[in-house]
Design a protein around this motif. Sequence first.
Motif, mmCIF file in Angstrom:
data_model
loop_
_atom_site.group_PDB
_atom_site.id
_atom_site.type_symbol
_atom_site.label_atom_id
_atom_site.label_comp_id
_atom_site.label_asym_id
_atom_site.label_seq_id
_atom_site.Cartn_x
_atom_site.Cartn_y
_atom_site.Cartn_z
ATOM 1 N N ALA A 371 1.353 50.785 34.525
ATOM 2 C CA ALA A 371 0.432 50.878 35.523
ATOM 3 C C ALA A 371 1.423 52.494 35.927
ATOM 4 C CB ALA A 371 0.703 50.552 37.133
ATOM 5 N N ILE A 372 2.545 52.208 35.698
ATOM 6 C CA ILE A 372 3.456 53.785 35.585
ATOM 7 C C ILE A 372 3.025 54.749 34.890
ATOM 8 C CG2 ILE A 372 5.540 54.855 35.954
ATOM 9 C CD1 ILE A 372 6.448 52.531 37.600
ATOM 10 N N PHE A 373 3.405 54.302 33.160
ATOM 11 C CA PHE A 373 2.222 55.420 31.947
ATOM 12 C C PHE A 373 1.088 55.336 33.184
ATOM 13 C CE2 PHE A 373 0.592 55.346 28.062
ATOM 14 C CZ PHE A 373 1.317 56.318 27.532
ATOM 15 N N ASN A 374 0.285 54.474 32.581
ATOM 16 C CA ASN A 374 -1.102 55.101 33.008
ATOM 17 C C ASN A 374 -1.425 56.380 33.468
ATOM 18 O OD1 ASN A 374 -2.157 53.461 30.985
ATOM 19 N ND2 ASN A 374 -2.250 51.223 32.550
ATOM 20 N N THR A 375 -0.479 56.043 34.842
ATOM 21 C CA THR A 375 -0.872 57.256 36.152
ATOM 22 C C THR A 375 -0.773 58.564 35.578
ATOM 23 O OG1 THR A 375 -0.625 54.880 38.077
ATOM 24 C CG2 THR A 375 -0.126 57.446 38.592
ATOM 25 N N PHE A 376 0.418 58.620 35.264
ATOM 26 C CA PHE A 376 1.148 59.781 34.414
ATOM 27 C C PHE A 376 0.118 60.221 33.608
ATOM 28 C CE2 PHE A 376 5.403 59.064 36.761
ATOM 29 C CZ PHE A 376 5.763 60.077 37.121
ATOM 30 N N LYS A 377 -0.290 59.568 32.547
ATOM 31 C CA LYS A 377 -1.314 59.779 31.764
ATOM 32 C C LYS A 377 -2.230 60.583 32.497
ATOM 33 C CE LYS A 377 -3.172 56.803 28.952
ATOM 34 N NZ LYS A 377 -3.822 56.352 27.331
ATOM 35 N N LEU A 378 -2.591 60.120 32.798
ATOM 36 C CA LEU A 378 -4.189 60.095 34.024
ATOM 37 C C LEU A 378 -3.850 61.606 34.950
ATOM 38 C CD1 LEU A 378 -5.803 56.500 34.581
ATOM 39 C CD2 LEU A 378 -6.699 58.538 33.405
ATOM 40 N N GLY A 379 -2.433 61.207 35.286
ATOM 41 C CA GLY A 379 -2.519 62.334 36.640
ATOM 42 C C GLY A 379 -1.931 63.730 35.393
ATOM 43 N N VAL A 510 -4.648 62.525 41.689
ATOM 44 C CA VAL A 510 -4.944 61.758 41.283
ATOM 45 C C VAL A 510 -3.683 60.157 40.816
ATOM 46 C CG1 VAL A 510 -4.814 60.639 38.854
ATOM 47 C CG2 VAL A 510 -6.171 62.839 39.086
ATOM 48 N N ILE A 511 -2.778 60.688 41.555
ATOM 49 C CA ILE A 511 -1.539 59.413 41.462
ATOM 50 C C ILE A 511 -1.973 58.651 43.048
ATOM 51 C CG2 ILE A 511 -0.129 60.874 39.772
ATOM 52 C CD1 ILE A 511 1.839 61.288 42.467
ATOM 53 N N ARG A 512 -2.648 59.266 43.874
ATOM 54 C CA ARG A 512 -2.432 58.298 44.968
ATOM 55 C C ARG A 512 -4.108 58.403 45.172
ATOM 56 N NH1 ARG A 512 -4.101 61.360 49.380
ATOM 57 N NH2 ARG A 512 -2.977 61.760 51.056
ATOM 58 N N ALA A 524 -6.085 46.805 31.334
ATOM 59 C CA ALA A 524 -5.576 47.763 30.100
ATOM 60 C C ALA A 524 -5.306 48.971 31.253
ATOM 61 C CB ALA A 524 -5.915 47.887 28.882
ATOM 62 N N SER A 525 -5.511 48.964 31.955
ATOM 63 C CA SER A 525 -5.619 50.550 32.332
ATOM 64 C C SER A 525 -5.276 50.542 33.780
ATOM 65 C CB SER A 525 -7.648 50.855 32.400
ATOM 66 O OG SER A 525 -7.878 50.494 33.274
ATOM 67 N N LYS A 526 -4.492 49.582 34.276
ATOM 68 C CA LYS A 526 -4.009 50.013 36.126
ATOM 69 C C LYS A 526 -3.631 50.916 35.946
ATOM 70 C CE LYS A 526 -4.065 44.579 37.413
ATOM 71 N NZ LYS A 526 -3.253 43.840 36.951
ATOM 72 N N GLY A 548 5.777 52.304 45.744
ATOM 73 C CA GLY A 548 5.826 53.575 47.081
ATOM 74 C C GLY A 548 6.484 55.054 47.424
ATOM 75 N N ILE A 549 7.549 54.251 47.452
ATOM 76 C CA ILE A 549 8.869 54.975 46.861
ATOM 77 C C ILE A 549 8.446 55.960 45.453
ATOM 78 C CG2 ILE A 549 11.472 55.693 46.629
ATOM 79 C CD1 ILE A 549 11.745 52.767 48.687
ATOM 80 N N PHE A 550 8.319 55.406 44.856
ATOM 81 C CA PHE A 550 8.325 56.644 43.134
ATOM 82 C C PHE A 550 7.182 57.125 43.471
ATOM 83 C CE2 PHE A 550 5.957 56.956 39.299
ATOM 84 C CZ PHE A 550 6.698 56.840 38.579
ATOM 85 N N LEU A 551 6.235 57.067 43.593
ATOM 86 C CA LEU A 551 5.244 58.018 44.212
ATOM 87 C C LEU A 551 5.024 59.245 44.487
ATOM 88 C CD1 LEU A 551 1.864 55.590 44.914
ATOM 89 C CD2 LEU A 551 2.422 56.700 42.389
ATOM 90 N N LEU A 552 6.033 58.623 46.410
ATOM 91 C CA LEU A 552 6.254 59.860 47.028
ATOM 92 C C LEU A 552 6.874 61.282 46.457
ATOM 93 C CD1 LEU A 552 6.816 57.747 50.194
ATOM 94 C CD2 LEU A 552 4.873 59.240 49.779
ATOM 95 N N LEU A 553 7.929 60.207 45.686
ATOM 96 C CA LEU A 553 9.198 61.515 44.742
ATOM 97 C C LEU A 553 8.257 62.647 44.196
ATOM 98 C CD1 LEU A 553 11.648 58.576 44.836
ATOM 99 C CD2 LEU A 553 11.820 60.533 46.420
ATOM 100 N N VAL A 554 7.797 61.744 42.951
ATOM 101 C CA VAL A 554 6.809 62.607 42.364
ATOM 102 C C VAL A 554 5.575 63.310 43.162
ATOM 103 C CG1 VAL A 554 5.488 61.820 40.595
ATOM 104 C CG2 VAL A 554 6.633 60.553 40.828
ATOM 105 N N SER A 555 5.133 63.144 44.182
ATOM 106 C CA SER A 555 4.494 64.265 44.851
ATOM 107 C C SER A 555 5.409 65.069 45.513
ATOM 108 C CB SER A 555 3.774 63.534 45.839
ATOM 109 O OG SER A 555 2.985 62.363 45.759
ATOM 110 N N PHE A 556 6.512 64.378 46.235
ATOM 111 C CA PHE A 556 7.292 65.922 46.432
ATOM 112 C C PHE A 556 8.329 66.933 45.774
ATOM 113 C CE2 PHE A 556 7.920 62.604 50.042
ATOM 114 C CZ PHE A 556 6.971 63.508 51.001
#
Length: 575
Positions: A371-379, A510-512, A524-526, A548-556
């Motif tokens: 999911a982290i890989f998909n989120t970054f790739k899609l973002g 996108v990431i949120r 396969a696309s979570k 959740g902390i990971f998402l916030l840190l990336v956003s900031f």
Amino acid sequence: MSIAGTETIGRARAAVRLGLATRDATLPVWAGVALLLVFLMVLPLASLVSTSLVDETGITLRKYVEVFTNAAFLKAIWNTIVVSFWVGIIAVAAGGSMAWLVTRTDLPLKRCVRALVMASFVTPPFLGAFAWTLLAGPNAGALNKLYRALTGSDGFLFNIFTLEGLIFVMALYSFPYVFSMIANVCELISSDLEDAAVILGASKVRTACTITLPLALPALLGGFIVAFLHSLSLFGAPAILGLPAGIHTITTQIWTFFQYPPRLDLAAAFSVPLLLATMALIALQKKILGRRGFSTVGGKGGQRRLVRLGWARVPAFLLVGGVLSLSIFLPYWILLKAAFSKAWAVPLDWDNFTLNNFKFVLFQYTDTQRAIFNTFKLGVLTATAGTLLATLVAYITNRNILRGARFLSFFALAPLVIPGIVLAVALFIVYTRPPIVLYGTVWILFVAYLTKEMPIGFSQAESTFKSIHPELEDASRIIGANRLTSLKDVTAPLARSGLIAAWCFIFIGVIRELSASILLFSPASKVVSVVIFDLKEEGLVGAISVLGIFLLLVSFAVILAVHWAAGRDLAGGRE
């Protein structure tokens, strides 16, 4: 220079541009971009309406009749109206008051307040809702445990799994939209009328209520509609807080139509009224904000002086701090505590401290890694493709390259009136059947994100291009460059700051994102937001907190990177 001379020069410049346009070899590129945008917007919505109206017997309203005669469905609609109304009221009260205090008074630490409001803005509402289940759950919620420890009571003080709790949490993450609108307006209101009222003996509160408030009234009404629409389209918070209590809203009801056996026809029939209601409210908002006859907002002549709060300075700051504590400090604290705890409901001491939640999320749970890989790739893909497409479309409309170019603005901004879950239903209908089958791949999410985030990228790019005069491009084209080369070598470098900001806004969006992802994902696309929703069902609080902390840190980090690379303060502020 005489008027006749000015007109002659104007006609000469127009003739030059017309001549440049007629011999432009890049017209097929611009036409292709325009067709791609129209295709992205029209095909899903046409399929959505068609599915809601057509069955094996032909055109029928049977599905709409079923939606509007079913008591459970009507209850979901009523809940949505009630929740959205009160979210709008609370968001206007909190966001409007804070905007006035930050822009028109001598409130201390105003830049810090703006930055914290920005933090509230980028916090995904579903993550805030999850944090509040840990804070105000009736049994193990931290605030209720504190209440029991202080009073010796066996009961609870708060129950977040109620309609009131849902309204409270959704308002916490809707007020930044109102804050942004009202702050922009308050910064433009002249102080002359307020000074006159003070000279005539009015108190500061009366001056604010009788002068400033009426001047900002159109923006307040517009802010109410924005908060109402934001609440209307949310899925995560109602799903996390409402479903355990049996409270359905329109978005959660649409989600249930995708449970087995799926009812796409009912989902489409439920989505179309939501789409029409959103369009009507957007039109109403534009009409309200377009009424400037009783307002001095927008004037340039008047000076703006700060209102001295005097003894009320400290209470006002405590009020602002209280709102930010509810939306930022308390949720962030409980997420950090849960991320580093073996058992989140007991105090965090050395015996309870652990890093296993991070180890589990990052190295052991395969869904989160994918999911982290998909989120970054899609973002990254969506932000890059979205910024490129938005730039080209904004360039077409701003420079009027194609006949009827202004209508492209309508298509680029159309997703503003399409709630994410409605867009997901439309894309699901289109891309799960031939000739284009994307369901089961990340590409259907890419198309959904690209469509949903297009208004943000387009608005940023268009406002940037408006500040760049076309004569620089004309000069480059006179010496042989085509439009694409002029855009790449002349205009884009000048628009660098705005385009980087567009990339940033699209990436964070996108990431949120959850409301569209929850209907379109496959194993396969979570993405991270979907995994958080799944982990909630499994009760893995520590893992959710880590993500959740990971998402916030990336956003900031992205916001800080934009601030560094483009020199642009996304938190705004003129002081």
